[in-house]
Design a protein around this motif. Structure first.
Motif, PDB file in Angstrom:
ATOM      1  N   SER A   1      38.403  29.161  49.752  1.00  0.00           N
ATOM      2  CA  SER A   1      37.363  29.849  50.458  1.00  0.00           C
ATOM      3  C   SER A   1      36.587  31.192  49.734  1.00  0.00           C
ATOM      4  O   SER A   1      37.498  31.720  48.876  1.00  0.00           O
ATOM      5  N   PRO A   2      35.484  30.982  49.610  1.00  0.00           N
ATOM      6  CA  PRO A   2      34.901  32.251  49.202  1.00  0.00           C
ATOM      7  C   PRO A   2      35.085  33.655  49.760  1.00  0.00           C
ATOM      8  O   PRO A   2      34.626  34.612  49.248  1.00  0.00           O
ATOM      9  N   GLY A   3      35.769  33.590  50.785  1.00  0.00           N
ATOM     10  CA  GLY A   3      35.982  34.840  51.683  1.00  0.00           C
ATOM     11  C   GLY A   3      37.417  35.411  51.169  1.00  0.00           C
ATOM     12  O   GLY A   3      37.414  35.802  50.301  1.00  0.00           O
ATOM     13  N   LEU A   4      38.382  35.547  51.975  1.00  0.00           N
ATOM     14  CA  LEU A   4      39.732  36.078  51.743  1.00  0.00           C
ATOM     15  C   LEU A   4      40.403  35.355  50.583  1.00  0.00           C
ATOM     16  O   LEU A   4      41.139  36.133  49.695  1.00  0.00           O
ATOM     17  N   ASP A   5      40.195  34.058  50.514  1.00  0.00           N
ATOM     18  CA  ASP A   5      40.945  33.559  49.292  1.00  0.00           C
ATOM     19  C   ASP A   5      40.409  33.933  48.083  1.00  0.00           C
ATOM     20  O   ASP A   5      41.109  33.979  47.137  1.00  0.00           O
ATOM     21  N   PHE A   6      39.131  34.398  47.885  1.00  0.00           N
ATOM     22  CA  PHE A   6      38.618  34.674  46.731  1.00  0.00           C
ATOM     23  C   PHE A   6      39.221  35.904  45.938  1.00  0.00           C
ATOM     24  O   PHE A   6      39.353  36.125  44.866  1.00  0.00           O
ATOM     25  N   GLU A   7      39.641  36.707  47.033  1.00  0.00           N
ATOM     26  CA  GLU A   7      40.317  38.144  46.515  1.00  0.00           C
ATOM     27  C   GLU A   7      41.823  37.972  46.490  1.00  0.00           C
ATOM     28  O   GLU A   7      42.472  39.054  46.561  1.00  0.00           O
ATOM     29  N   THR A   8      42.507  36.936  47.260  1.00  0.00           N
ATOM     30  CA  THR A   8      43.861  36.985  47.707  1.00  0.00           C
ATOM     31  C   THR A   8      44.662  35.730  46.730  1.00  0.00           C
ATOM     32  O   THR A   8      45.723  35.952  46.320  1.00  0.00           O
ATOM     33  N   ARG A   9      43.939  34.804  46.651  1.00  0.00           N
ATOM     34  CA  ARG A   9      44.362  33.430  45.910  1.00  0.00           C
ATOM     35  C   ARG A   9      43.728  33.240  44.382  1.00  0.00           C
ATOM     36  O   ARG A   9      42.703  32.594  44.227  1.00  0.00           O
ATOM     37  N   LEU A  10      44.404  33.830  43.389  1.00  0.00           N
ATOM     38  CA  LEU A  10      43.764  34.138  42.097  1.00  0.00           C
ATOM     39  C   LEU A  10      44.345  33.069  41.167  1.00  0.00           C
ATOM     40  O   LEU A  10      45.646  32.550  41.341  1.00  0.00           O
ATOM     41  N   VAL A  11      43.623  32.747  40.229  1.00  0.00           N
ATOM     42  CA  VAL A  11      44.165  32.103  39.056  1.00  0.00           C
ATOM     43  C   VAL A  11      43.903  32.841  37.726  1.00  0.00           C
ATOM     44  O   VAL A  11      43.030  33.251  37.351  1.00  0.00           O
ATOM     45  N   ALA A  12      45.115  32.970  37.155  1.00  0.00           N
ATOM     46  CA  ALA A  12      45.340  33.601  35.834  1.00  0.00           C
ATOM     47  C   ALA A  12      45.512  32.443  34.648  1.00  0.00           C
ATOM     48  O   ALA A  12      46.060  31.448  34.976  1.00  0.00           O
ATOM     49  N   ARG A  13      44.676  32.794  33.568  1.00  0.00           N
ATOM     50  CA  ARG A  13      44.738  31.817  32.370  1.00  0.00           C
ATOM     51  C   ARG A  13      45.353  32.687  31.211  1.00  0.00           C
ATOM     52  O   ARG A  13      44.621  33.020  30.071  1.00  0.00           O
ATOM     53  N   PRO A  14      46.582  32.868  31.200  1.00  0.00           N
ATOM     54  CA  PRO A  14      47.307  33.793  30.325  1.00  0.00           C
ATOM     55  C   PRO A  14      47.033  33.036  28.585  1.00  0.00           C
ATOM     56  O   PRO A  14      47.163  33.961  27.735  1.00  0.00           O
TER      57      PRO A  14
END
Length: 367
Positions: A105-118
Motif C-alpha cells: 500500500s502507498p499508505g501505511l505500508d510505504f512508511e512501515t514496510r521498507l526494503v533496504a538494498r545494502p
C-alpha cells in the motif's frame, strides 16, 4: 474526487506515522479492511490487543543500481535509491505510489514496510566499470530519502558514497535527514573537488505542523543547523522549499528562504504540492484530520491550479501548477530569492575527473 469513507486506523496505533489508512494500490483488485475477531457482541467480548504499525525491513539484492529517466521536468537523467519506501512518513510524498509496484500500500505500508538494498554499492561498482558507461551527475534522494532512519543500521548510502568517491563520480543529494552530516568526511573533499552538492528540503518552519506532516523527519530547526554544518564544511547547499502547500504553508516562503540563507544556503528552489494517484486521498484524509479548518481551502486552491482537478501530471505543469495563485507563489519566490542574493543554481558538478580505480573496496589494488 469523492472522498473515501473507509475508517482511519485508530490514532494510537499509528503514532509518528503520516498516513491514516492502508489503502489498496491502484494495481490491486482487492481492498484490505481491518475486521474484528467475530466474537464481538456475543458475551465473549475479550478485547485482543492490536499491535501498532511498527517498521519492518526486508533486504533486497538489486540487479541494477542506476535508474534512468527522460523527464523534461528534472535536471538529471540518472538516479539511485538505496531504499524502497521511506520511514520519514511525509504525508505529501509523491513517491508513495511506487510502493504499489511491490504489491504494497502507498499508505501505511510505504512508511512501515521498507526494503533496504545494502549491497547496491557492489552493483554500482560494476555498472561504473562498464566500458559503455557515460558519466553524468548521479542524483540520490529524488524518490525516497537515502538518509531515512534505517540508514543508521544498514549504511547503504555510506557505501555508495565510498564507491562514488573512489571513481571520482559527481553526485547531487536531496535529503531531509541530518544523518548526511555523518558522511562529511567523504562529502567535504568531494565538494572541494566539485564533485558533490546537497539539497536540504524545508516545507515549513512550524515545528508542530512539521511533526504532523513529516512525523519522522528532523524538525526544521535541526535542518537549518544541518545547512549551516554543510556550508561550513564547504559543501554547496540548496534549500528546497518543497512542497509548497497553497493555503497552508505558502505564507512561509519568504521566512524559509531568509532562515536558510542565514544558515548558509547558496541556491534555492521550490515545487508545488503534487498529489499523484493514491497520494490525493491520503492527503485529503490528513487535511480533514489535522487541519480541518483549512482543508477545503487547500483543496480548492489545488483545483484552481490544475484546471479543476486535484492534480495534473503533464510535463511542464505538474511542478508549478497554473493560474493566478500559482503565478503569485512563483513571483513571490523569485522576488525573495533575488532580494536575499541566492545564486540561480549551484555550481555545475565536474564530470571530467571520472576514472575507474584499479582495485575495488573488497580487493584493493596493490599498486
Amino acid at each position: 474526487m469523492t472522498r473515501d469513507t473507509t475508517p482511519l486506523v485508530p490514532a494510537d496505533l499509528r503514532r509518528a506515522r503520516g498516513a491514516g489508512r492502508n489503502i489498496a494500490g491502484r494495481f490491486e483488485t482487492l481492498e484490505r479492511v481491518e475486521i474484528g475477531t467475530g466474537w464481538e457482541g456475543d458475551g465473549w467480548d475479550i478485547p485482543e490487543p492490536q499491535a501498532g504499525w511498527r517498521t519492518q525491513v526486508a533486504v533486497e539484492e538489486p540487479r541494477s543500481a542506476i535508474t534512468r529517466n527522460a523527464s523534461p521536468d528534472v535536471p538529471f537523467d540518472r538516479s539511485l535509491n538505496p531504499y524502497r519506501g521511506c520511514e520519514h512518513g511525509c504525508i505529501y510524498c509523491f513517491a508513495r505510489p511506487s510502493h504499489g509496484y511491490l504489491g504494497l500500500s502507498p499508505g501505511l505500508d510505504f512508511e512501515t514496510r521498507l526494503v533496504a538494498r545494502p549491497g547496491i554499492w557492489r552493483v554500482l561498482d560494476r555498472e561504473l566499470r562498464r566500458r559503455s558507461y557515460d558519466v553524468a551527475p548521479l542524483a540520490i534522494g529524488t524518490n525516497t530519502d537515502a538518509y531515512q532512519p534505517i540508514e543508521a543500521k544498514f549504511k547503504a548510502m555510506r557505501k555508495v558514497l565510498e564507491v562514488l568517491r573512489d571513481f571520482r563520480h559527481p553526485v547531487g543529494i536531496v535529503t531531509k535527514g541530518t544523518m548526511v552530516a555523518r558522511d562529511l568526511d567523504i562529502l567535504g573533499p568531494m565538494a572541494a573537488s566539485g564533485l558533490a552538492h546537497v539539497g536540504v528540503t524545508i516545507t515549513t518552519l512550524d515545528p508542530a505542523l512539521s511533526r504532523a506532516m513529516e512525523p519522522r523527519v528532523p524538525l526544521p530547526a535541526r535542518r537549518l543547523a544541518l545547512i549551516r554544518q554543510l556550508a561550513e564544511a564547504g559543501v554547496p547547499v540548496r534549500v528546497m522549499v518543497s512542497p509548497v502547500i497553497p493555503g497552508l504553508t505558502d505564507h512561509e516562503i519568504e521566512s524559509i528562504l531568509q532562515a536558510a540563507r542565514d544558515a548558509g544556503a547558496r541556491a534555492a528552489s521550490w515545487i508545488m504540492l503534487r498529489l499523484p494517484h493514491e497520494v490525493a486521498p491520503l492527503m485529503e484524509d490528513w487535511l480533514h484530520e489535522h487541519v480541518p479548518g483549512r482543508a477545503d481551502k487547500v483543496l480548492r486552491r489545488l483545483r484552481e491550479m490544475h484546471g479543476g482537478q486535484i492534480y495534473d501530471a503533464r510535463f511542464g505543469h505538474r511542478m508549478r501548477g497554473q493560474g493566478v495563485h500559482a503565478r503569485m507563489i512563483g513571483r513571490r519566490f523569485d522576488l525573495a530569492a533575488k532580494r536575499l542574493g541566492y545564486d540561480a543554481s549551484l555550481p555545475a558538478l565536474d564530470c571530467s575527473q571520472f576514472a575507474v580505480p584499479m582495485g575495488t573496496q573488497e580487493q584493493p589494488s596493490l599498486f
